[in-house]
Enzyme design. Sequence first.
Site, PDB file in Angstrom:
ATOM      1  N   LEU A 162       0.806  -1.229   0.000  1.00 44.59           N
ATOM      2  CA  LEU A 162       0.000   0.000   0.000  1.00 44.59           C
ATOM      3  C   LEU A 162       0.839   1.280   0.000  1.00 44.59           C
ATOM      4  O   LEU A 162       1.946   1.300   0.538  1.00 44.59           O
ATOM      5  CB  LEU A 162      -0.892   0.028   1.249  1.00 44.59           C
ATOM      6  CG  LEU A 162      -1.732  -1.218   1.519  1.00 44.59           C
ATOM      7  CD1 LEU A 162      -2.576  -1.014   2.772  1.00 44.59           C
ATOM      8  CD2 LEU A 162      -2.635  -1.530   0.341  1.00 44.59           C
ATOM      9  N   TRP A 164       1.043   5.692   0.878  1.00 44.61           N
ATOM     10  CA  TRP A 164       0.765   6.472   2.090  1.00 44.61           C
ATOM     11  C   TRP A 164      -0.292   7.546   1.896  1.00 44.61           C
ATOM     12  O   TRP A 164      -0.674   8.224   2.843  1.00 44.61           O
ATOM     13  CB  TRP A 164       2.048   7.141   2.597  1.00 44.61           C
ATOM     14  CG  TRP A 164       2.894   7.796   1.538  1.00 44.61           C
ATOM     15  CD1 TRP A 164       4.055   7.273   1.000  1.00 44.61           C
ATOM     16  CD2 TRP A 164       2.676   9.036   0.866  1.00 44.61           C
ATOM     17  NE1 TRP A 164       4.547   8.130   0.033  1.00 44.61           N
ATOM     18  CE2 TRP A 164       3.724   9.222  -0.066  1.00 44.61           C
ATOM     19  CE3 TRP A 164       1.692  10.030   0.959  1.00 44.61           C
ATOM     20  CZ2 TRP A 164       3.827  10.328  -0.896  1.00 44.61           C
ATOM     21  CZ3 TRP A 164       1.789  11.153   0.116  1.00 44.61           C
ATOM     22  CH2 TRP A 164       2.833  11.286  -0.785  1.00 44.61           C
ATOM     23  N   LYS A 188       0.969  -5.168   3.539  1.00 41.21           N
ATOM     24  CA  LYS A 188       2.171  -4.408   3.900  1.00 41.21           C
ATOM     25  C   LYS A 188       1.815  -2.927   3.713  1.00 41.21           C
ATOM     26  O   LYS A 188       1.792  -2.389   2.602  1.00 41.21           O
ATOM     27  CB  LYS A 188       3.340  -4.817   2.993  1.00 41.21           C
ATOM     28  CG  LYS A 188       4.650  -4.190   3.398  1.00 41.21           C
ATOM     29  CD  LYS A 188       4.929  -3.047   2.456  1.00 41.21           C
ATOM     30  CE  LYS A 188       6.152  -2.270   2.781  1.00 41.21           C
ATOM     31  NZ  LYS A 188       5.858  -1.045   3.524  1.00 41.21           N
ATOM     32  N   SER A 242       4.346   4.180  -6.612  1.00 39.73           N
ATOM     33  CA  SER A 242       5.011   4.850  -7.728  1.00 39.73           C
ATOM     34  C   SER A 242       5.266   3.876  -8.881  1.00 39.73           C
ATOM     35  O   SER A 242       5.417   2.665  -8.677  1.00 39.73           O
ATOM     36  CB  SER A 242       6.342   5.424  -7.239  1.00 39.73           C
ATOM     37  OG  SER A 242       7.145   4.382  -6.739  1.00 39.73           O
ATOM     38  N   TYR A 252      10.463  -8.663  -9.689  1.00 35.65           N
ATOM     39  CA  TYR A 252      10.395  -9.678  -8.623  1.00 35.65           C
ATOM     40  C   TYR A 252       9.641 -10.906  -9.117  1.00 35.65           C
ATOM     41  O   TYR A 252      10.023 -12.058  -8.871  1.00 35.65           O
ATOM     42  CB  TYR A 252       9.659  -9.139  -7.391  1.00 35.65           C
ATOM     43  CG  TYR A 252      10.273  -7.957  -6.675  1.00 35.65           C
ATOM     44  CD1 TYR A 252      11.645  -7.728  -6.676  1.00 35.65           C
ATOM     45  CD2 TYR A 252       9.462  -7.084  -5.954  1.00 35.65           C
ATOM     46  CE1 TYR A 252      12.181  -6.643  -5.997  1.00 35.65           C
ATOM     47  CE2 TYR A 252       9.994  -6.000  -5.270  1.00 35.65           C
ATOM     48  CZ  TYR A 252      11.351  -5.779  -5.298  1.00 35.65           C
ATOM     49  OH  TYR A 252      11.868  -4.709  -4.623  1.00 35.65           O
ATOM     50  N   GLU A 264      -1.189  -0.241  -9.632  1.00 41.25           N
ATOM     51  CA  GLU A 264      -1.838   1.062  -9.802  1.00 41.25           C
ATOM     52  C   GLU A 264      -0.765   2.093  -9.490  1.00 41.25           C
ATOM     53  O   GLU A 264      -0.307   2.174  -8.348  1.00 41.25           O
ATOM     54  CB  GLU A 264      -3.012   1.226  -8.823  1.00 41.25           C
ATOM     55  CG  GLU A 264      -4.109   0.198  -8.964  1.00 41.25           C
ATOM     56  CD  GLU A 264      -4.901   0.327 -10.246  1.00 41.25           C
ATOM     57  OE1 GLU A 264      -4.682   1.291 -11.013  1.00 41.25           O
ATOM     58  OE2 GLU A 264      -5.725  -0.565 -10.504  1.00 41.25           O
ATOM     59  N   CYS A 299      -2.985  10.213  -6.973  1.00 41.58           N
ATOM     60  CA  CYS A 299      -2.518   9.689  -8.260  1.00 41.58           C
ATOM     61  C   CYS A 299      -3.335  10.216  -9.434  1.00 41.58           C
ATOM     62  O   CYS A 299      -2.825  10.339 -10.525  1.00 41.58           O
ATOM     63  CB  CYS A 299      -2.551   8.176  -8.233  1.00 41.58           C
ATOM     64  SG  CYS A 299      -4.155   7.564  -7.753  1.00 41.58           S
ATOM     65  N   LYS A 349      11.363  17.471  -2.829  1.00 47.83           N
ATOM     66  CA  LYS A 349      11.152  17.132  -4.245  1.00 47.83           C
ATOM     67  C   LYS A 349      10.163  18.123  -4.870  1.00 47.83           C
ATOM     68  O   LYS A 349      10.365  18.618  -5.983  1.00 47.83           O
ATOM     69  CB  LYS A 349      10.618  15.690  -4.347  1.00 47.83           C
ATOM     70  CG  LYS A 349      10.420  15.221  -5.761  1.00 47.83           C
ATOM     71  CD  LYS A 349       9.734  13.866  -5.820  1.00 47.83           C
ATOM     72  CE  LYS A 349       8.695  13.868  -6.938  1.00 47.83           C
ATOM     73  NZ  LYS A 349       7.816  12.764  -7.002  1.00 47.83           N
ATOM     74  N   GLU A 398       5.301  13.683 -12.811  1.00 47.79           N
ATOM     75  CA  GLU A 398       4.367  13.705 -11.687  1.00 47.79           C
ATOM     76  C   GLU A 398       5.049  14.389 -10.500  1.00 47.79           C
ATOM     77  O   GLU A 398       6.148  14.012 -10.114  1.00 47.79           O
ATOM     78  CB  GLU A 398       3.987  12.271 -11.287  1.00 47.79           C
ATOM     79  CG  GLU A 398       2.986  12.233 -10.152  1.00 47.79           C
ATOM     80  CD  GLU A 398       2.637  10.817  -9.706  1.00 47.79           C
ATOM     81  OE1 GLU A 398       3.560  10.007  -9.483  1.00 47.79           O
ATOM     82  OE2 GLU A 398       1.438  10.527  -9.571  1.00 47.79           O
TER      83      GLU A 398
END
Length: 495
Positions: A162, A164, A188, A242, A252, A264, A299, A349, A398
Amino acid sequence: MSMTTAQVFELASNQQLWAGHLIDTTAPVSETTLPNYSPIDNTCIGSIANGSQQDVNTAVAAARDAFEHGEWRRMSPAERKAIMQRWCQLMHEHMDELAALDCVDAGKPITECLNTDLPATIETFEWYAETADKVFGKVAPTGADALGLVVQEPIGVVGAVLPWNFPAQMYAWKVAPALITGNSVIVKPAELTSLSAYRLTQLAYEAGVPKAALQLVCGLGEEVGAALGQHMDVDMVSFTGSTEVGRLFLQYSAQSNLKEVVLECGGKSPQIVFADAIINEQTIEHILSAAFWNMSENCSCGSRLLVHSSQKEALLTLLKEGLQSWKVGHPYDPEVAIGPMIEKAHFEKVISHLNTAKTEGALLIAGGHIHDELGSGWYIEPTVFDNVSPDMTLFKEEVFGPLLAVTSFETEEEAIQLANQSDYGLAASFYTQNVHRAFRVASAIKAGTVSINGFSEGDITTPFGGYKQSGFGGRDNGLEALSQYTQTKTIWLVN
Ligand code: NAD
């Protein structure tokens, strides 16, 4: 017993908020912890468990055992529904507490948490609970010599990783459909925002969800997230975050057991105002919400405003006026609409994007002020840049912070071309009175959700996800999400 928002805030000020592992084992789990800092004022509000690969292995073993031999998968769908509905009841009773946890953990305005995030979280669980005994398989059009059944089976052990920005809501988007279809789920949460996930999972057990069917492993992405992604006995990972980390999950999978992966990811969504658009108070509210809701840490944020040149001057004047009511301040204040950025690194950033936009020649026409006097200092005013050209960084990347890029256009073709000029394709919105244009543009835009004459992500009934580099492998929400967490089996009975 449920806590009030004030009680949660009190615990935060005493550094007593905690999120730990919820793993179905009698073996020891790792005891190391990470301090948890609130973005509101950068003070420590407690700690979270810092999970290891071994913790993930333990959780996966319990999840596998539950899936192969446990009660959750074997329960009738109606029984699973009843348990999820009890869980929803508990969420309603703990609404203030859960909202306050997201507020203090993510710096989201309390009014947003109470009025939007938590109601949407509960609605998601309520909606998926109802699907349990209402979604059917298919019978194939065979001849009389065979019966062909097409059925959906739960996929097995599911990892939900997930972000934040909407902690409780993203938990719901993943866990509700994954759990109701009979899977064993390991969550997680983002290390920056684990508090509501911990509390929601505790409430699940109180409602009757078996512990091995829903577990929580807290900790860092590089450790816990990677261990889930690389595990040989995890069947599927559903990830929101991201695009950069999303790519890792594909690697992975390729390097381990070819587990299913649904991503997503990010976005750079356009909002288009055509020459024939009606510009009124509601239009302004929609455009500003698309651009600045949730501090733009969203997003589907409509971060590129494409405006027909004939409308630009009047529209920008109204947008600047409208921004007056977007109060920047302490998220506990019910009047506040804009809280802090999630953490210092992210704040920096966003500031670097702000500076780059200036040096690349964009024209700052509103905002841009940093509120050093507030708490952590990571509070950035909603900011609007005009004259943003497609070659500028602000048009392409973004930001995930409150910087709106304005670009003007002359023709419908140009507007569509600009809208699609992005590596992303999560969402888009546009404004027109012409119904023919509405259909033309909606079908020409390459995005998973296109809204007309308003900003919307749809609702729980409609699928949500991205074209291009905004997503991969499936959709959240709607009945479509169920296919992430099930696999299709054909059963062929010969007469
Ligand atoms: P992130 O990618 O940094 O983290 C997301 C999750 O991945 C976290 O739980 C993190 O711990 C984990 N992670 C980080 N590094 C990892 C690694 N090396 N291996 C495995 N797991 C790892 O994203 P974020 O900063 O939490 O969220 C912001 C991003 O999420 C933005 O780009 C935003 O657009 C995107 N987002 C997308 C949607 C959507 O539905 N499309 C929704 C919300 C947020």
